[in-house]
Design an enzyme around this catalytic site. Sequence first.
Site, short mmCIF file in Angstrom:
data_model
loop_
_atom_site.label_atom_id
_atom_site.label_comp_id
_atom_site.label_asym_id
_atom_site.label_seq_id
_atom_site.Cartn_x
_atom_site.Cartn_y
_atom_site.Cartn_z
N SER A 3 8.50 -6.59 -6.33
CA SER A 3 8.26 -5.70 -5.20
C SER A 3 6.77 -5.49 -5.03
CB SER A 3 8.94 -4.35 -5.44
OG SER A 3 10.33 -4.52 -5.58
N ASP A 4 6.37 -5.30 -3.78
CA ASP A 4 4.97 -5.08 -3.45
C ASP A 4 4.81 -3.62 -3.04
OD1 ASP A 4 2.49 -4.89 -2.39
OD2 ASP A 4 2.70 -6.52 -0.94
N ALA A 5 4.10 -2.84 -3.84
CA ALA A 5 4.00 -1.40 -3.59
C ALA A 5 3.19 -1.09 -2.36
CB ALA A 5 3.38 -0.72 -4.79
N GLY A 6 2.25 -1.98 -2.02
CA GLY A 6 1.31 -1.63 -0.96
C GLY A 6 0.30 -0.67 -1.54
#
Length: 452
Positions: A3-6
């Site tokens: 997942s990419d948290a940003g």
Amino acid sequence: VISDAGSTDQLKVHGYTADDRDTAKTALLAGLDVEMCFGIFTYQDHLEALVREGVVPVEALDAAVRRVLTLKYKLGLFEHPYRDAKTAAAALGGDGNRKLAREAARRSVVLLKNQDVLPLNKTRRLAVIGPLADDRGEMLGTWAGVGEADDAVSPLDALTTRATARYAKGCQVVEPSSELFAEAVQLAQNSDVAVVFVGEPRSMNGEGKSRTSNTLPGVQLELLEKVKATGTPLVVVVIGGRPLVLTRVVELADALLFSGALGVEAGQAYADVILGEYNPSAKLVNTLPTVVGQAPLYYNHNNTGKPPVEEFFWTSKYLDAPIKPLFPFGYGLSYSRFKYDNFALSKTAATATEIIDVCVDVTNTSAVDGEEIVQVYITDPVASLVRPVKELKGFTKVLIRAGETKTVTVKLPLQSTGFHNRKLEYGVEKGKLLVAVGTNSADTLSQALTIV
């Protein structure tokens, strides 16, 4: 897998007031394997202590690490952990990849209008105008990663090496100054054709880049009006990342092309289409509105209780604008012309488990070989839930030689015509559907199909 948290600190912006330790705990337990952010590194600063204190189970950390390592293994990073950046750059920029980039780019240029202007003869004197004509960086678009502007080919780069072309900027993309108009007008007056590149800068596209008006920014429209007033045939290329209102542009342009940012080979792709070395075949993947007040506008909107009928006042429409878009979803012209005839379904009644053939004869009535994207839509007029007025269910791209007729078949699995009910259960309901086939979502032939 990852997942990419940003940015986990955005949780605080949205009202999550816990400290960074709680943020790290919450994110990892929610399945966020990689924290990618700016300024605050909650995993780096707090995760070790949280695990040692037993606040975060070591099993949760192991699961996240296992998913990351699995991906690295699949990428071959265990065998070759130290990748050579120069080698990678050379491979990405090699002839094979640039050839593929050029092919993808030119297949993405949509021809919206052509009054027998395109394609252009290379011997004609071209005035290349516009703020996006000589900007290599803008060809890369937003989220270009490690893309370098110097690797890109601008429209001016390509047209000046492949045709007789001179350049005038005309205006800036956003700034309201008209001081560069005069040079562009003079160049257009002394040329056979003016090719003007306008649109949105990449700084206006991507996440968090909403606008209250989806028209051309700055004074670009005024530039087009000045060039049009010279009487020189006007080819307009619009580069943008949203469904722009191009109503006035269509009125001014003798030919109009539309695309997103096309990457490192953008200039060559535009030149291929403009100079007739590639016959455009792309279709719009969005709906272009006539006026900003129509937005958001999309082809597969739900039906209303009073569907619009132009001649009947008490229906859902606008008092001061047309209900129809400027260009519908799936629209796109070609240097070829295509005619649709003899639409037929392999069955007019079938069960939900069957696959039917949607067949239509497509004739290339021009003297130019071309590709056409044949599109299949359905309408479910009576259902247990309100359904969209039209839904794309299949398409195929075919090459049709000049003067040739091809019978084109698109498979339609009737399972794909179903929908989720109020209990989120997917199913296909019995009853009548309308099946349509055509060159875009508005220009179609239709027949009834009964699901039994």
